[in-house]
Design an enzyme around this catalytic site. Structure first.
Site, PDB file in Angstrom:
ATOM      1  N   ASN A   9       0.863  -1.181   0.000  1.00 56.21           N
ATOM      2  CA  ASN A   9       0.000   0.000   0.000  1.00 56.21           C
ATOM      3  C   ASN A   9       0.903   1.235   0.000  1.00 56.21           C
ATOM      4  O   ASN A   9       1.502   1.558   1.018  1.00 56.21           O
ATOM      5  CB  ASN A   9      -0.902  -0.026   1.250  1.00 56.21           C
ATOM      6  CG  ASN A   9      -1.734   1.233   1.380  1.00 56.21           C
ATOM      7  OD1 ASN A   9      -1.790   2.057   0.463  1.00 56.21           O
ATOM      8  ND2 ASN A   9      -2.387   1.395   2.526  1.00 56.21           N
ATOM      9  N   TRP A  10       0.984   1.867  -1.146  1.00 53.01           N
ATOM     10  CA  TRP A  10       1.905   3.008  -1.270  1.00 53.01           C
ATOM     11  C   TRP A  10       1.364   4.286  -0.635  1.00 53.01           C
ATOM     12  O   TRP A  10       2.083   5.274  -0.539  1.00 53.01           O
ATOM     13  CB  TRP A  10       2.202   3.273  -2.750  1.00 53.01           C
ATOM     14  CG  TRP A  10       2.982   2.187  -3.422  1.00 53.01           C
ATOM     15  CD1 TRP A  10       3.482   1.042  -2.855  1.00 53.01           C
ATOM     16  CD2 TRP A  10       3.378   2.147  -4.803  1.00 53.01           C
ATOM     17  NE1 TRP A  10       4.143   0.293  -3.789  1.00 53.01           N
ATOM     18  CE2 TRP A  10       4.097   0.955  -4.997  1.00 53.01           C
ATOM     19  CE3 TRP A  10       3.186   3.007  -5.890  1.00 53.01           C
ATOM     20  CZ2 TRP A  10       4.625   0.603  -6.239  1.00 53.01           C
ATOM     21  CZ3 TRP A  10       3.710   2.653  -7.124  1.00 53.01           C
ATOM     22  CH2 TRP A  10       4.426   1.466  -7.288  1.00 53.01           C
ATOM     23  N   LYS A  11       0.096   4.278  -0.276  1.00 56.52           N
ATOM     24  CA  LYS A  11      -0.540   5.468   0.322  1.00 56.52           C
ATOM     25  C   LYS A  11      -0.301   6.690  -0.579  1.00 56.52           C
ATOM     26  O   LYS A  11      -0.178   6.531  -1.800  1.00 56.52           O
ATOM     27  CB  LYS A  11      -0.045   5.667   1.761  1.00 56.52           C
ATOM     28  CG  LYS A  11      -0.206   4.375   2.590  1.00 56.52           C
ATOM     29  CD  LYS A  11       0.012   4.534   4.053  1.00 56.52           C
ATOM     30  CE  LYS A  11      -0.168   3.174   4.734  1.00 56.52           C
ATOM     31  NZ  LYS A  11      -0.060   3.236   6.190  1.00 56.52           N
ATOM     32  N   HIS A  98      -9.458   1.167   5.051  1.00 58.35           N
ATOM     33  CA  HIS A  98      -8.163   1.343   5.701  1.00 58.35           C
ATOM     34  C   HIS A  98      -8.340   2.273   6.893  1.00 58.35           C
ATOM     35  O   HIS A  98      -9.143   3.214   6.847  1.00 58.35           O
ATOM     36  CB  HIS A  98      -7.146   1.928   4.707  1.00 58.35           C
ATOM     37  CG  HIS A  98      -5.748   1.874   5.257  1.00 58.35           C
ATOM     38  ND1 HIS A  98      -5.290   2.799   6.169  1.00 58.35           N
ATOM     39  CD2 HIS A  98      -4.736   0.995   5.064  1.00 58.35           C
ATOM     40  CE1 HIS A  98      -4.049   2.484   6.501  1.00 58.35           C
ATOM     41  NE2 HIS A  98      -3.687   1.388   5.845  1.00 58.35           N
ATOM     42  N   GLU A 100      -6.750   4.674   7.945  1.00 56.27           N
ATOM     43  CA  GLU A 100      -6.570   6.110   7.662  1.00 56.27           C
ATOM     44  C   GLU A 100      -7.844   6.689   7.041  1.00 56.27           C
ATOM     45  O   GLU A 100      -8.184   7.852   7.289  1.00 56.27           O
ATOM     46  CB  GLU A 100      -5.348   6.298   6.750  1.00 56.27           C
ATOM     47  CG  GLU A 100      -4.052   6.030   7.524  1.00 56.27           C
ATOM     48  CD  GLU A 100      -2.926   5.424   6.719  1.00 56.27           C
ATOM     49  OE1 GLU A 100      -2.927   5.511   5.478  1.00 56.27           O
ATOM     50  OE2 GLU A 100      -2.012   4.831   7.356  1.00 56.27           O
ATOM     51  N   GLU A 170      -5.167  -4.961  10.494  1.00 52.92           N
ATOM     52  CA  GLU A 170      -4.123  -3.966  10.720  1.00 52.92           C
ATOM     53  C   GLU A 170      -4.409  -3.235  12.028  1.00 52.92           C
ATOM     54  O   GLU A 170      -5.201  -2.285  12.049  1.00 52.92           O
ATOM     55  CB  GLU A 170      -4.097  -2.940   9.581  1.00 52.92           C
ATOM     56  CG  GLU A 170      -3.856  -3.543   8.215  1.00 52.92           C
ATOM     57  CD  GLU A 170      -3.321  -2.505   7.229  1.00 52.92           C
ATOM     58  OE1 GLU A 170      -2.186  -2.695   6.778  1.00 52.92           O
ATOM     59  OE2 GLU A 170      -4.014  -1.518   6.950  1.00 52.92           O
ATOM     60  N   GLY A 176       2.660   2.290  10.858  1.00 52.53           N
ATOM     61  CA  GLY A 176       3.613   3.388  10.731  1.00 52.53           C
ATOM     62  C   GLY A 176       4.327   3.756  12.022  1.00 52.53           C
ATOM     63  O   GLY A 176       4.980   4.791  12.114  1.00 52.53           O
ATOM     64  N   SER A 216       3.604  -2.108  10.449  1.00 47.50           N
ATOM     65  CA  SER A 216       5.056  -2.182  10.670  1.00 47.50           C
ATOM     66  C   SER A 216       5.642  -3.547  10.321  1.00 47.50           C
ATOM     67  O   SER A 216       6.585  -4.015  10.972  1.00 47.50           O
ATOM     68  CB  SER A 216       5.411  -1.788  12.109  1.00 47.50           C
ATOM     69  OG  SER A 216       5.039  -0.449  12.351  1.00 47.50           O
ATOM     70  N   GLY A 238       5.098   1.328   4.698  1.00 46.01           N
ATOM     71  CA  GLY A 238       6.422   1.932   4.520  1.00 46.01           C
ATOM     72  C   GLY A 238       7.429   1.038   3.803  1.00 46.01           C
ATOM     73  O   GLY A 238       8.126   1.490   2.887  1.00 46.01           O
TER      74      GLY A 238
HETATM   75  P1  13P Z   1       3.150   0.353   7.704  1.00 46.06           P
HETATM   76  O1  13P Z   1       3.647  -0.931   7.103  1.00 46.06           O
HETATM   77  O2  13P Z   1       3.879   1.562   7.228  1.00 46.06           O
HETATM   78  O3  13P Z   1       3.019   0.265   9.192  1.00 46.06           O
HETATM   79  O4  13P Z   1       1.647   0.553   7.141  1.00 46.06           O
HETATM   80  C1  13P Z   1       0.775  -0.518   7.158  1.00 46.06           C
HETATM   81  C2  13P Z   1      -0.428  -0.148   6.376  1.00 46.06           C
HETATM   82  O5  13P Z   1      -1.162   0.756   6.743  1.00 46.06           O
HETATM   83  C3  13P Z   1      -0.695  -0.889   5.142  1.00 46.06           C
HETATM   84  O6  13P Z   1      -1.979  -0.648   4.678  1.00 46.06           O
END
Ligand code: 13P
Length: 254
Positions: A9-11, A98, A100, A170, A176, A216, A238
């Site tokens: 997931n590149w966000k 997600h 976020e 998640e 993150g 993470s 990340g």
């Molecule tokens: P991280 O791997 O940066 O913690 O993010 C996880 C994530 O939100 C994948 O959708």
């Protein structure tokens, strides 16, 4: 058996050149280093999806998804992107819910259930994201939160539609932050999720549902997490933005 998957997931990261470079590094490393069949899904920003579908078309191990879709079919919803539009540019998966999106855009389980319905209608595979806050876990409410997210967001589907879906667990406190769920915490929650699916849809569907871990996850901890009985791979944030770490994570699939 559930299909094992590593998804990136590149966000809201990478400009066009960086996105293209990352994809060509990943495809190059995969063809040089990974001979066994693996399944990889990349979730770039919407504006790059068409180009990245083209760039990855020769590697059938890679599929492309979107990070979100509208809960509306079409019409006067400025700025939104529909499930049908995504499907029409070669997208096969879509992240729904997600944390976020839930936290910053106020997306509720009910709204997410509408997105899931449209994704299914337009032949996209929803990757439904669930996870508790640290506060929920500290108050021993984490199982209730997960049960509620599943019940209100996705368990309205019939069995045939549910089989098209992937679940991503998640824990919000792990995203993150560098704080990964321990192997015990991850296995315990994944087993609980599978148990809820079994209660709703039966043992065969439960066994065949891919349940990804996210939060993470990196090339240091992926092997342990992916080795757990009920963890079928990972949704990586990340560490998916660097080709070396992402391909190492793919290589950690059992
Ligand atoms: P991280 O791997 O940066 O913690 O993010 C996880 C994530 O939100 C994948 O959708």
């Amino acid at each position: 058996m559930a299909v094992k998957i590593v998804a990136g997931n590149w966000k809201m990261n990478l400009n066009r050149g960086e996105a293209q470079a990352l994809v060509s590094e990943i495809t190059g490393m995969l063809s040089d280093e990974v001979t066994h069949p693996v399944k990889v899904i990349l979730f770039p920003a919407n504006i790059y999806i068409g180009a990245i579908v083209q760039l990855t078309s020769s590697d059938h191990r890679i599929a492309i998804g979107a990070q979100n879709c509208s809960n509306k079919e079409s019409g006067a919803f400025t700025g939104e992107v529909s499930a049908a539009m995504l499907k029409s540019i070669g997208c096969h998966y879509v992240l729904i819910g997600h944390s976020e999106r839930r936290a910053y855009f106020g997306e509720t389980n009910t709204l997410l259930s509408e997105k899931i319905d449209l994704a299914i209608k337009h032949l996209l595979h929803p990757v439904y994201c669930i996870g508790e806050l640290l506060e929920d876990r500290n108050n021993k409410k984490h199982f209730d939160v997960i049960q509620n997210q599943l019940t209100e967001g996705i368990f309205h589907l019939d069995a045939t539609a549910f089989e098209k879906c992937i679940i991503a667990y998640e824990p919000v406190w792990a995203i993150g932050t560098g704080l990964t769920a321990s192997a015990e915490q991850a296995q315990e929650m994944h087993a609980y999720i599978r148990q809820l699916i079994e209660k709703k849809y039966g043992g065969i569907i439960a066994e065949n549902t891919t349940i990804l871990y996210g939060g993470s996850c990196n090339d240091q901890n992926a092997k342990e997490l992916f080795g757990l009985k009920d963890v079928d791979g990972g949704l990586i944030g990340g560490a998916s933005l660097k080709s070396r770490s992402f391909v190492n994570i793919i290589k950690s699939l059992p």
